[in-house]
Motif scaffolding. Structure first.
Motif, PDB file in Angstrom:
ATOM      1  N   GLN A  69      18.383 -48.155 -28.369  1.00  0.00           N
ATOM      2  CA  GLN A  69      18.037 -47.253 -27.269  1.00  0.00           C
ATOM      3  C   GLN A  69      16.388 -46.747 -27.556  1.00  0.00           C
ATOM      4  O   GLN A  69      16.297 -46.482 -28.821  1.00  0.00           O
ATOM      5  N   ARG A 120      18.630 -31.699 -37.111  1.00  0.00           N
ATOM      6  CA  ARG A 120      19.627 -32.325 -38.247  1.00  0.00           C
ATOM      7  C   ARG A 120      19.618 -31.817 -39.529  1.00  0.00           C
ATOM      8  O   ARG A 120      20.517 -31.427 -39.992  1.00  0.00           O
ATOM      9  N   PHE A 156      28.301 -37.669 -28.957  1.00  0.00           N
ATOM     10  CA  PHE A 156      27.300 -38.766 -28.562  1.00  0.00           C
ATOM     11  C   PHE A 156      26.516 -38.775 -29.791  1.00  0.00           C
ATOM     12  O   PHE A 156      25.007 -38.656 -29.851  1.00  0.00           O
ATOM     13  N   ASP A 189      31.113 -41.740 -29.717  1.00  0.00           N
ATOM     14  CA  ASP A 189      29.972 -42.298 -28.626  1.00  0.00           C
ATOM     15  C   ASP A 189      30.704 -43.199 -27.941  1.00  0.00           C
ATOM     16  O   ASP A 189      31.748 -43.876 -28.423  1.00  0.00           O
ATOM     17  N   SER A 190      30.457 -43.469 -26.560  1.00  0.00           N
ATOM     18  CA  SER A 190      31.134 -44.238 -25.860  1.00  0.00           C
ATOM     19  C   SER A 190      30.696 -45.830 -26.122  1.00  0.00           C
ATOM     20  O   SER A 190      31.206 -46.483 -25.528  1.00  0.00           O
ATOM     21  N   ALA A 234      34.599 -43.534 -27.741  1.00  0.00           N
ATOM     22  CA  ALA A 234      35.548 -42.926 -26.820  1.00  0.00           C
ATOM     23  C   ALA A 234      34.382 -42.164 -25.771  1.00  0.00           C
ATOM     24  O   ALA A 234      33.334 -41.741 -26.187  1.00  0.00           O
ATOM     25  N   ASP A 235      35.081 -41.926 -24.583  1.00  0.00           N
ATOM     26  CA  ASP A 235      34.297 -40.958 -23.538  1.00  0.00           C
ATOM     27  C   ASP A 235      34.406 -39.426 -24.119  1.00  0.00           C
ATOM     28  O   ASP A 235      35.546 -39.023 -24.447  1.00  0.00           O
ATOM     29  N   ALA A 236      33.229 -38.902 -24.034  1.00  0.00           N
ATOM     30  CA  ALA A 236      33.333 -37.642 -24.684  1.00  0.00           C
ATOM     31  C   ALA A 236      34.279 -36.576 -23.869  1.00  0.00           C
ATOM     32  O   ALA A 236      35.063 -35.981 -24.698  1.00  0.00           O
ATOM     33  N   ASP A 293      25.249 -33.551 -28.219  1.00  0.00           N
ATOM     34  CA  ASP A 293      23.861 -34.050 -28.040  1.00  0.00           C
ATOM     35  C   ASP A 293      23.763 -35.166 -26.830  1.00  0.00           C
ATOM     36  O   ASP A 293      23.430 -36.217 -26.961  1.00  0.00           O
TER      37      ASP A 293
HETATM   38  N1  SAH Z   1      22.518 -37.551 -30.916  1.00  0.00           N
HETATM   39  C1  SAH Z   1      21.893 -38.811 -31.006  1.00  0.00           C
HETATM   40  C2  SAH Z   1      21.342 -39.222 -29.652  1.00  0.00           C
HETATM   41  C3  SAH Z   1      22.406 -39.081 -28.539  1.00  0.00           C
HETATM   42  S1  SAH Z   1      21.687 -40.342 -26.998  1.00  0.00           S
HETATM   43  C4  SAH Z   1      20.845 -38.690 -32.167  1.00  0.00           C
HETATM   44  O1  SAH Z   1      20.597 -37.950 -32.724  1.00  0.00           O
HETATM   45  O2  SAH Z   1      20.394 -40.019 -32.477  1.00  0.00           O
HETATM   46  C5  SAH Z   1      23.179 -40.096 -25.975  1.00  0.00           C
HETATM   47  C6  SAH Z   1      24.275 -40.963 -26.516  1.00  0.00           C
HETATM   48  O3  SAH Z   1      25.280 -40.686 -25.540  1.00  0.00           O
HETATM   49  C7  SAH Z   1      23.962 -42.648 -26.493  1.00  0.00           C
HETATM   50  O4  SAH Z   1      24.398 -43.282 -27.625  1.00  0.00           O
HETATM   51  C8  SAH Z   1      25.197 -43.080 -25.351  1.00  0.00           C
HETATM   52  O5  SAH Z   1      25.953 -44.128 -25.357  1.00  0.00           O
HETATM   53  C9  SAH Z   1      26.012 -41.635 -25.706  1.00  0.00           C
HETATM   54  N2  SAH Z   1      27.253 -41.466 -24.262  1.00  0.00           N
HETATM   55  C10 SAH Z   1      26.516 -41.588 -23.012  1.00  0.00           C
HETATM   56  N3  SAH Z   1      27.649 -41.164 -22.268  1.00  0.00           N
HETATM   57  C11 SAH Z   1      28.704 -40.983 -22.939  1.00  0.00           C
HETATM   58  C12 SAH Z   1      29.815 -40.384 -22.638  1.00  0.00           C
HETATM   59  N4  SAH Z   1      30.530 -39.967 -21.528  1.00  0.00           N
HETATM   60  N5  SAH Z   1      30.866 -39.995 -23.689  1.00  0.00           N
HETATM   61  C13 SAH Z   1      30.540 -40.386 -24.865  1.00  0.00           C
HETATM   62  N6  SAH Z   1      29.055 -40.884 -25.250  1.00  0.00           N
HETATM   63  C14 SAH Z   1      28.383 -41.047 -24.295  1.00  0.00           C
END
Ligand code: SAH
Length: 401
Positions: A208, A220, A236, A258-259, A286-288, A305
């Motif tokens: 991405q 971080r 995420f 992360d999903s 998994a879904d958040a 995030d």
């Molecule tokens: N925190 C990360 C960046 C997050 S980007 C860092 O520091 O690098 C957002 C991420 O959310 C993506 O990897 C995407 O795959 C994930 N995502 C999107 N929708 C989601 C959901 N419903 N549940 C879990 N993860 C999800």
């Protein structure tokens, strides 16, 4: 000077340009002296024929992105000057560091160009060790890509081995450029970059954005300081930046979610790279919302995030409800004395709106929270004072009672 096509503004439409705002909306344009092609460089004059700016023309509500308010050529000298200034800023912030003899505290990961924040609207360049990943968000920058790549190589010299161009998904779809990602200069097989002494695999080919979220570096680091002895949930997680820092900070356990299965693979790789065989970490695809509903572990340090919930202003209300729901779900289950790092990277959501969304989440969850820190994008993502739209990342660290 090179002849350029000319655009004339409607009467009185140069006010924001006189305040150095770098966008010209299509409604401000009276006419042009000949047919325009998307990506053309244009000279902009006011209704009385006075010079105002030079910029890239594009189809859409933002019609011109201003490159300069001076009547100058947009050539290699122009780009070299802008890029050299951008590099100087990163050097003065202390982002190019070799670290000590063991590489401790080395940093070779930073954003070199942040669009309007570096007076190069539509251009993003992230540097990972000796590779730069360049992304065009406007057709004009795409047209100039070779010129920019050559200028960048000249400015960075031997410190830069390769420039990868990654604009397949960032260029306007309708421009129909059939752009393919690929190297413009050199070739690189080293895919490991170092941020504050920690190593990360960067997937600039398929990942991405440019392969990594450089913008969370400072946040971080702050999380690392809060990690000792805590049970960390990094929701995420993508490449697992927050997870790796919290491991170094002495967390008791770290769970990354992360999903995307690809992200889970990446976070596992990055943990292994820094903490081989360390059993404190586990990752879940998994879904958040589902994970938060079903989780039974008591996490006392949580990172939320998510991706931008509001990509456009129209989606604002729904996005704010989304942030509230997500944060309320997390807060409900956090033990007293927990700490939550919560973010929004939606440009359309401002600081106050985000704070209100978190206020509503605390009310819904029936928790008292206090703000410990107000976070934002780091110094290598500068905000041009005349272009407040450049402010996008905001975060809160809250203490949950
Ligand atoms: N925190 C990360 C960046 C997050 S980007 C860092 O520091 O690098 C957002 C991420 O959310 C993506 O990897 C995407 O795959 C994930 N995502 C999107 N929708 C989601 C959901 N419903 N549940 C879990 N993860 C999800």
């Amino acid at each position: 000077m090179v002849e350029l096509k000319t655009i004339f503004l409607k009467r009185g439409k140069e006010d924001s340009l006189n305040r150095n705002h770098p966008w010209i909306f299509s409604g401000a344009i009276h006419h042009s002296d000949c047919d325009l092609l998307e990506g053309d460089k244009v000279r902009v004059l006011n209704s009385e024929g006075k010079f105002i700016a030079i910029g890239h023309w594009q189809i859409g509500s933002i019609a011109v992105r201003v490159l300069t308010f001076n009547n100058e050529d947009i050539d290699s000298e122009f780009y070299e000057k802008r890029l050299a200034t951008a590099l100087d800023v990163r050097k003065s912030i202390g982002l190019l560091r070799e670290g000590d003899a063991c590489g401790i505290n080395k940093n070779s990961t930073y954003r070199l160009v942040h669009g309007e924040g570096d007076y190069l609207p539509g251009l993003v360049i992230d540097v990972y060790e000796d590779t730069a990943v360049m992304q065009a968000h406007s057709v004009g920058m795409h047209v100039d890509r070779i010129l920019i790549a050559q200028s960048l190589k000249k400015v960075m010299g031997d410190n830069l081995k390769a420039i990868y161009y990654k604009s397949e998904t960032t260029l306007p779809f309708k421009a129909d450029l059939n752009q393919e990602n690929g190297f413009l200069v050199g070739h690189s097989h080293n895919d490991i970059a170092i941020e504050n002494g920690l190593k990360f695999h960067i997937d600039w080919l398929k990942g991405q954005k440019t392969g990594f979220f450089v913008d969370q570096r400072d946040n971080r680091s702050l999380l690392e300081q809060y990690s000792k002895g805590r049970n960390v949930l990094n929701m995420f997680c993508y490449t697992g930046g927050f997870s790796v820092y919290s491991m170094r900070g002495g967390a008791n356990l770290v769970h990354s979610v992360d999903s995307s299965a690809k992200a889970v693979e990446l976070v596992n790789k990055n943990i292994e790279l820094n903490f081989p065989g360390d059993k404190r970490h586990q990752a879940f695809a998994a879904d958040a919302f589902k994970f938060l509903d079903e989780m039974t572990t008591k996490y006392d340090l949580v990172v939320l995030d998510p991706p931008a919930f509001a990509k456009h202003r129209d989606a604002l209300k729904q996005a704010l409800r989304g942030y509230t729901k997500l944060n309320a779900k997390a807060m409900e289950k956090m033990p007293s004395g927990s700490i939550l790092f919560t973010f929004s990277c939606s440009q359309a959501v401002n600081k106050d709106q985000f704070r209100t969304a978190i206020f509503s989440a605390a009310m819904q969850a029936g928790r008292n929270i206090r703000i410990l820190h107000q976070l934002h994008q780091p110094a290598d993502h500068p905000i041009n004072i005349y272009h407040p739209e450049g402010e996008y990342l905001k975060g809160l660290v809250v203490y949950v009672e």
